[in-house]
Design a protein around this motif. Structure first.
Motif, mmCIF file in Angstrom:
data_model
loop_
_atom_site.group_PDB
_atom_site.id
_atom_site.type_symbol
_atom_site.label_atom_id
_atom_site.label_comp_id
_atom_site.label_asym_id
_atom_site.label_seq_id
_atom_site.Cartn_x
_atom_site.Cartn_y
_atom_site.Cartn_z
ATOM 1 N N LEU A 253 -38.886 -8.278 33.954
ATOM 2 C CA LEU A 253 -39.815 -8.324 32.927
ATOM 3 C C LEU A 253 -40.989 -7.375 33.521
ATOM 4 O O LEU A 253 -41.511 -6.490 32.465
ATOM 5 N N TRP A 254 -41.145 -7.199 34.666
ATOM 6 C CA TRP A 254 -42.328 -6.419 35.023
ATOM 7 C C TRP A 254 -42.075 -4.859 35.064
ATOM 8 O O TRP A 254 -42.540 -4.059 34.440
ATOM 9 N N SER A 255 -40.733 -4.510 35.254
ATOM 10 C CA SER A 255 -40.250 -3.209 35.566
ATOM 11 C C SER A 255 -40.047 -2.614 33.933
ATOM 12 O O SER A 255 -39.863 -1.253 33.797
ATOM 13 N N HIS A 256 -39.742 -3.562 33.042
ATOM 14 C CA HIS A 256 -39.565 -3.068 31.605
ATOM 15 C C HIS A 256 -40.932 -3.119 31.000
ATOM 16 O O HIS A 256 -40.873 -2.781 29.704
ATOM 17 N N THR A 257 -41.824 -3.309 31.605
ATOM 18 C CA THR A 257 -43.410 -3.388 31.015
ATOM 19 C C THR A 257 -43.914 -2.188 31.190
ATOM 20 O O THR A 257 -44.336 -1.765 32.577
ATOM 21 N N LEU A 258 -44.369 -1.367 30.551
ATOM 22 C CA LEU A 258 -45.074 0.014 30.635
ATOM 23 C C LEU A 258 -46.473 0.065 30.214
ATOM 24 O O LEU A 258 -46.755 -0.518 29.104
ATOM 25 N N THR B 217 -39.860 -17.371 27.399
ATOM 26 C CA THR B 217 -40.463 -16.273 28.483
ATOM 27 C C THR B 217 -40.219 -14.984 28.035
ATOM 28 O O THR B 217 -41.311 -14.394 27.807
ATOM 29 N N ARG B 218 -39.022 -14.765 28.052
ATOM 30 C CA ARG B 218 -38.676 -13.093 27.591
ATOM 31 C C ARG B 218 -39.257 -12.597 26.298
ATOM 32 O O ARG B 218 -39.825 -11.758 26.142
ATOM 33 N N ASP B 219 -38.961 -13.367 25.155
ATOM 34 C CA ASP B 219 -39.146 -13.086 23.824
ATOM 35 C C ASP B 219 -40.881 -13.115 23.563
ATOM 36 O O ASP B 219 -41.342 -12.103 23.023
ATOM 37 N N ILE B 220 -41.505 -14.166 24.042
ATOM 38 C CA ILE B 220 -42.742 -14.150 24.011
ATOM 39 C C ILE B 220 -43.505 -12.976 24.884
ATOM 40 O O ILE B 220 -44.466 -12.323 24.617
ATOM 41 N N PHE C 83 -42.923 -2.685 25.917
ATOM 42 C CA PHE C 83 -41.855 -3.257 26.574
ATOM 43 C C PHE C 83 -40.478 -2.915 25.884
ATOM 44 O O PHE C 83 -40.147 -2.410 25.098
ATOM 45 N N HIS C 84 -39.592 -2.201 26.947
ATOM 46 C CA HIS C 84 -38.217 -1.545 26.739
ATOM 47 C C HIS C 84 -37.157 -2.181 27.326
ATOM 48 O O HIS C 84 -35.958 -1.590 27.473
ATOM 49 N N GLY C 85 -37.170 -3.498 27.689
ATOM 50 C CA GLY C 85 -36.106 -4.165 28.112
ATOM 51 C C GLY C 85 -35.003 -4.697 26.999
ATOM 52 O O GLY C 85 -35.510 -4.841 25.904
ATOM 53 N N VAL C 86 -33.836 -4.672 27.256
ATOM 54 C CA VAL C 86 -32.811 -4.890 26.445
ATOM 55 C C VAL C 86 -32.761 -6.352 26.587
ATOM 56 O O VAL C 86 -32.024 -6.836 27.710
ATOM 57 N N ARG C 87 -32.497 -7.090 25.434
ATOM 58 C CA ARG C 87 -32.474 -8.543 25.457
ATOM 59 C C ARG C 87 -30.925 -8.916 25.710
ATOM 60 O O ARG C 87 -30.929 -10.133 26.615
ATOM 61 N N ARG C 88 -30.146 -8.089 25.710
ATOM 62 C CA ARG C 88 -28.816 -8.599 25.995
ATOM 63 C C ARG C 88 -28.553 -8.504 27.728
ATOM 64 O O ARG C 88 -27.834 -9.696 28.145
ATOM 65 N N ALA C 89 -29.178 -7.647 28.290
ATOM 66 C CA ALA C 89 -29.071 -7.735 29.674
ATOM 67 C C ALA C 89 -29.851 -8.855 30.162
ATOM 68 O O ALA C 89 -29.401 -9.448 31.185
ATOM 69 N N PHE C 90 -30.991 -9.176 29.698
ATOM 70 C CA PHE C 90 -31.758 -10.300 30.258
ATOM 71 C C PHE C 90 -30.987 -11.532 29.733
ATOM 72 O O PHE C 90 -30.914 -12.460 30.746
#
Length: 378
Positions: free
Chosen positions: A54-59, A331-334, A17-24
């Motif tokens: 979430l989907w797009s940052h999940t590899l 949601t996001r963190d888990i 997962f490479h999502g940026v927490r601040r962006a979320f």
């Protein structure tokens, strides 16, 4: 990450997962403000944006998931669901006008009806999300009957109730087997190999600690976090698509910090709500006109439109703020924690998968919205 993962074998692939927490965080804060000014209708667009993020940052092996659902589909599903549910509420209202005694009797079948519809909605909402998920250009599919799932869930919930919660692991295993055997990635049939006995073995001591935790309150976030981690690790490790299998290295303590942070925010929000209500009541009392006997007429002051508007605004702000906390932490963190601790085996079997099935409508999501269900925070 606070987990130390084993070195992968040559055939092992990892999810990342490479999502940026601040962006979320910015996404959900902006969405909460838009929900406020649109009286809640923006939630369909917010849910869609959250899923896309979430989907797009999940590899999976370097390739991202893709969510192709649209907010308009959720809105249409909600409107259809509302049109179906309204007659039930109208009948109950008319019965209540006829007689309070009859209304009390009618509340039981109405509650049963809404419960069964909630289970139907949960299944159809998952089916919608599954069929809007794409990986490597190939869509996941899900069939099965929402009605069939609803009566299965009802029977298992009765067993859980009668067993004081002891049957919960077997409920989870049975319902997940039903869901997964109707799920596929292209022509790779889904399956679930977990058993209730295995989950019970992992979590029986948490079940025994439920009553002491409820009495003492303070350890409750630890208990919830431990149970959630146990459930998620068990679930991920038993999901498969054909020869493609998953294994989660999520530790039981991995969610402690997340739940304590969320609990801290909820305590803060509850304190602020208490101060807000106290201020509204204090202002209403100060403005109260004397009653005929010379004492302040507090009842009339509290029923003043400004006081009611202030209470309504406070409740709305509290609900939106609590929603932000749930979306960021639970949601996001888990989600990120699970993805970062999951290994995939036999992924080469997906290289030759071919498409099948069709996308389904969003009526299930509409029922979930109409019944105010929060399905996994998504």
């Amino acid at each position: 990450m606070d987990q130390t993962l084993p070195a992968p074998a040559p055939s092992t692939r990892w999810t990342r997962f490479h999502g940026v927490r601040r962006a979320f965080r910015n996404l959900v804060l902006r969405g909460a403000l838009l929900e406020l000014v649109t009286f809640g209708f923006y939630r369909f667009w917010l849910a869609t944006d959250i899923r896309r993020h979430l989907w797009s940052h999940t590899l999976v092996d370097g390739d991202p998931l893709e969510y192709v659902g649209r907010a308009r589909e959720l809105l249409i599903g909600f409107l259809i669901a509302t049109a179906i549910l309204m007659p039930a509420y109208l009948v109950y209202f008319l019965v209540g006008i006829e007689a309070e005694r009859v209304q009390a009797f009618a509340s039981l079948p109405l509650s049963l009806f809404l419960y069964l519809f909630a289970q139907f909605a949960i299944y159809r909402a998952r089916r919608y999300r599954v069929t809007r998920t794409v990986w490597r250009g190939l869509r996941f599919t899900m069939t099965g009957s929402g009605i069939g799932y609803a009566w299965r869930a009802a029977l298992w919930d009765l067993a859980v109730l009668l067993s004081l919660g002891a049957a919960l692991p077997w409920r989870q295993a049975a319902l997940e087997r039903y869901r997964m055997r109707h799920t596929a990635y292209g022509d790779l049939q889904g399956g679930f190999d977990g058993t209730g006995r295995e989950l019970f073995r992992r979590g029986w001591h948490l079940w025994l600690l439920t009553v002491p935790a409820l009495l003492t309150i303070i350890p409750l976030p630890f208990l919830i976090a431990a149970w959630r981690a146990t459930m998620l690790q068990w679930w991920v490790s038993n999901v498969r698509f054909g020869e493609v299998r998953f294994h989660s290295y999520l530790e039981r303590k991995a969610l402690f910090g997340i739940y304590w942070k969320a609990t801290g925010w909820w305590v803060l929000l509850g304190t602020l709500m208490g101060l807000w209500v106290s201020g509204i009541f204090g202002l209403a009392a100060a403005l109260a006109q004397p009653a005929p006997d010379g004492t302040p007429d507090y009842a009339a002051a509290f029923a003043h439109p400004l006081a009611l508007a202030g209470l309504g605004l406070g409740y709305l702000l509290m609900a939106l703020a609590a929603g932000v906390v749930v979306r960021i932490y639970l949601t996001r963190d888990i989600w990120a924690r699970i993805v970062e601790t999951t290994a995939v085996y036999g992924l080469e079997a997906a290289d030759h998968a071919t498409g099948q099935g069709e996308a389904v409508d969003a009526i299930g999501e509409g029922f979930a919205g109409g019944l105010d269900l929060n399905i996994g925070g998504l």
